[in-house]
Each structure stands twice: as C-alpha cells, then as structure tokens.
Design an enzyme around this catalytic site. Structure first.
Site, PDB file in Angstrom:
ATOM      1  N   HIS A   1       0.829  -1.189   0.010  1.00 61.97           N
ATOM      2  CA  HIS A   1      -0.003   0.070   0.226  1.00 61.97           C
ATOM      3  C   HIS A   1       0.877   1.115   0.062  1.00 61.97           C
ATOM      4  CE1 HIS A   1      -3.536  -2.314   1.219  1.00 61.97           C
ATOM      5  NE2 HIS A   1      -2.802  -2.868   2.158  1.00 61.97           N
TER       6      HIS A   1
HETATM    7  O1  RIB Z   1      -5.331   0.143   4.697  1.00 68.85           O
HETATM    8  C1  RIB Z   1      -4.026   0.147   4.510  1.00 68.85           C
HETATM    9  C2  RIB Z   1      -3.294   1.242   5.320  1.00 68.85           C
HETATM   10  O2  RIB Z   1      -3.603   0.947   6.460  1.00 68.85           O
HETATM   11  C3  RIB Z   1      -1.829   1.029   5.028  1.00 68.85           C
HETATM   12  O3  RIB Z   1      -1.171   2.322   5.162  1.00 68.85           O
HETATM   13  C4  RIB Z   1      -1.394   0.223   6.194  1.00 68.85           C
HETATM   14  O4  RIB Z   1       0.151   0.600   6.811  1.00 68.85           O
HETATM   15  C5  RIB Z   1      -2.393   0.566   7.293  1.00 68.85           C
HETATM   16  O5  RIB Z   1      -1.850   1.979   8.007  1.00 68.85           O
END
Ligand code: RIB
Ligand code: CA
Length: 313
Positions: A243
C-alpha cells in the site's frame, strides 16, 4: 529538477517501512525533512519506535523522527495487530533504535516546517490515519495554503473496504481527520486500495528483494513474508499489497500511475459505513473535484523501481 522537500507522516507498519526505505534511498528525488509518527497500525509508542528502526536500517539516522497524535481526533483508537503483528514490524528481527526521538510534537514540527519553508515547496506524504495532518490544519489554518501537495494512502472505491465492508483502515481510524483533509482545498493525490491491491508482492517479486542480499533487502522480504498472511487468507491474493510505497513511488515516477480527478467525500456520521470514501468515479454528482484518485499502476515498473532503489541501501 531539485529533490522535492517532503514530510513523511506514518504508522509503521511493514508497508510504511518499505515506503520510508524507498524515500530514504532516493535523495535525488526526495529531501526528507522529517518523519512524523501517528497512532494507527499499532500504538504511537511503537510507531515512533518503528520509524526510528527503519531509519537505522537505512543508515539514515540524521532524519529527525517526531511523535505525534496518540489517538484519533474524536474517536477511540483502532489498531491492526492482526495484520502487522504485535510490534507493527513483525517479520525481521531488527535491533531497538539508538537514534533519539525528537522532543518537539510532530504537529508542531509540521506547522513550523510549513511556515519556515517557502510556500508551495513542501509535500506531505501520508501513510497512516490523517490525525497529525488535520490537527496541524486545525491548530494553524495559515499553513494549509502553504502545502505543495498531499500524497496519501487511503480510501477505496471499487475495492470498498479492508477493515470493514465499506472502509479502508487509514480513513476508518480517523474519518474526521480525513474529512478535514479532503475539504482543505490542498492538491491531494490518493492511493486507494483500488491501486494498492494491484501492487502485490508475488513470490518472484519478494525473492528479488531477498536476492539483494543487503540488510534492507532481506528485511523487506521478511516483512512481506509476515505481512502477506492477512491478505492471502482474506482475499486469496498472490501476495501482500504494498500500500504505502505507492505514495513515495508516485513522487519518483508518477508515470507509473493513472487515475481521475474527482470528488471524494468521507462518511463520518454512519456507524455502518464510517470512514467510507464516497468517490464520484463516474461523475454522477455535481460535487466539485477535490482529489486525484489513482486506480491503476504499472506493477512491474513499480517493483523494478523498488528493488533498484532499496538495493542502494
Ligand atoms: O489500509 C492500508 C493502510 O492501513 C496502510 O497504510 C497500512 O500501513 C495501514 O496503515
Ligand atoms: Ca500505513
């Protein structure tokens, strides 16, 4: 082109760690003015510790790390140990940090930096709940117009949700902070689950990190080995979604990404759909566009960039 001045706001988290490593490995693209930790994946005392662990892993102990908000603006903290493990950085065995935490509160660092640097020259890279950012905007509204751009990981449209059926974790944890941010008028680029779920660390991709044979490369592979369980079990996906590295990769190679400039509103009233990003992808409302919402990426190009850059550390 001089490197962009950035502040990384983060809740490490294995994927945050990879995003930070990418930034620290790319001085020709990014001048990291500071790293500000926020409560999210795990509690603040762990996210600020993990941010320092990652800086030391990268050999960049000159980057100041600040602790910020330890809970959302108006809600109880929700964490994600079920995804990231109890430390937030489960996977590799990394030493406790020796670099010190800055005394200044992260929110005050953000405000002070935006007031000091020339207007329009500092980009906020937000990898966790938007609590620090929104708190800074509420405390010092004069800094809002001084922000060059916000590039954030959060939200979803086609992918809908990962912590609830309708919400992505970062926005779910602090929907009020997200609402303040999306209504601020700042130029925002959003990396939602729609694109990050296409950035999957398949086995060959993870082997490429491991085959670097460097401490950072091996640590990234070990983080991913741990981090992938949740998504593989839940979605049957072929690997962990990276992500947060989509945020820092965008600053290096925006051409790897594609999306639309659309309206995005945040659900804050409903318990059922709290934190939903209501993205007008199809332009069916007359609500003004307020964000560039990324829907796709060149995944092979993304991973080639990650391996090349992290291989530098
Ligand atoms: O949903 C994914 C996000 O939430 C990413 O940034 C992960 O590190 C958590 O913070
Ligand atoms: Ca994160």
């Amino acid at each position: 082109m001089p490197p962009r001045k950035i502040i990384i706001d983060t809740d490490p988290g294995q994927d945050d760690a990879v995003a930070i490593l990418l930034a620290l490995a790319s001085p020709e693209d990014m001048d990291v003015l500071g790293i500000t930790a926020v409560a999210g994946n795990v509690r603040l005392e762990l996210t600020q510790k993990n941010a320092r662990i990652v800086c030391e892993l990268a050999g960049k102990t000159d980057v100041p790390v600040f602790a910020g908000c330890d809970r959302p603006m108006g809600r109880q903290l929700v964490t994600a140990e079920h995804v990231h493990g109890k430390t937030g950085l489960d996977g590799p065995s990394l030493p406790d940090p020796t670099m010190r935490l800055q005394d200044q509160h992260a929110v005050d660092f953000i405000i002070e930096t935006l007031r000091r640097e020339d207007a329009g020259t500092v980009t906020l890279c937000v990898l966790g709940p938007l609590t620090n950012i929104a708190t800074a905007f509420e405390k010092a509204p004069d800094v809002i117009e001084r922000v060059q751009q916000i590039v954030l990981m959060g939200g979803a449209y086609f992918e809908v949700g990962n912590i609830t059926p309708t919400a992505e974790f970062n926005v779910y944890v602090d929907p009020e902070a997200a609402e303040i941010t999306f209504k601020s008028g700042v130029d925002i680029v959003v990396m939602p689950l729609d694109v990050t779920h296409k950035a999957l660390v398949t086995r060959p991709r993870n082997d490429a990190f491991r085959d670097l044979g460097t401490p950072s490369g091996i640590a990234v592979a070990q983080m991913t080995d741990f981090f992938e369980r949740f998504d593989k079990e839940k979605y049957g996906s072929s690997g962990a979604p990276l992500h947060d590295p989509c945020v820092t990769a965008y600053l290096i190679a925006p051409e790897l990404f594609s999306g639309r400039h659309i309206n995005v509103e945040i659900e804050t009233q409903s318990d059922l759909t709290r934190g939903m990003t209501v993205a007008d992808w199809w332009g069916v409302t007359d609500r003004p566009a307020n964000a560039t919402f990324i829907g796709d990426l060149d995944a092979d190009g993304f991973f080639a960039l990650l391996v090349e850059r992290i291989g530098r550390l």
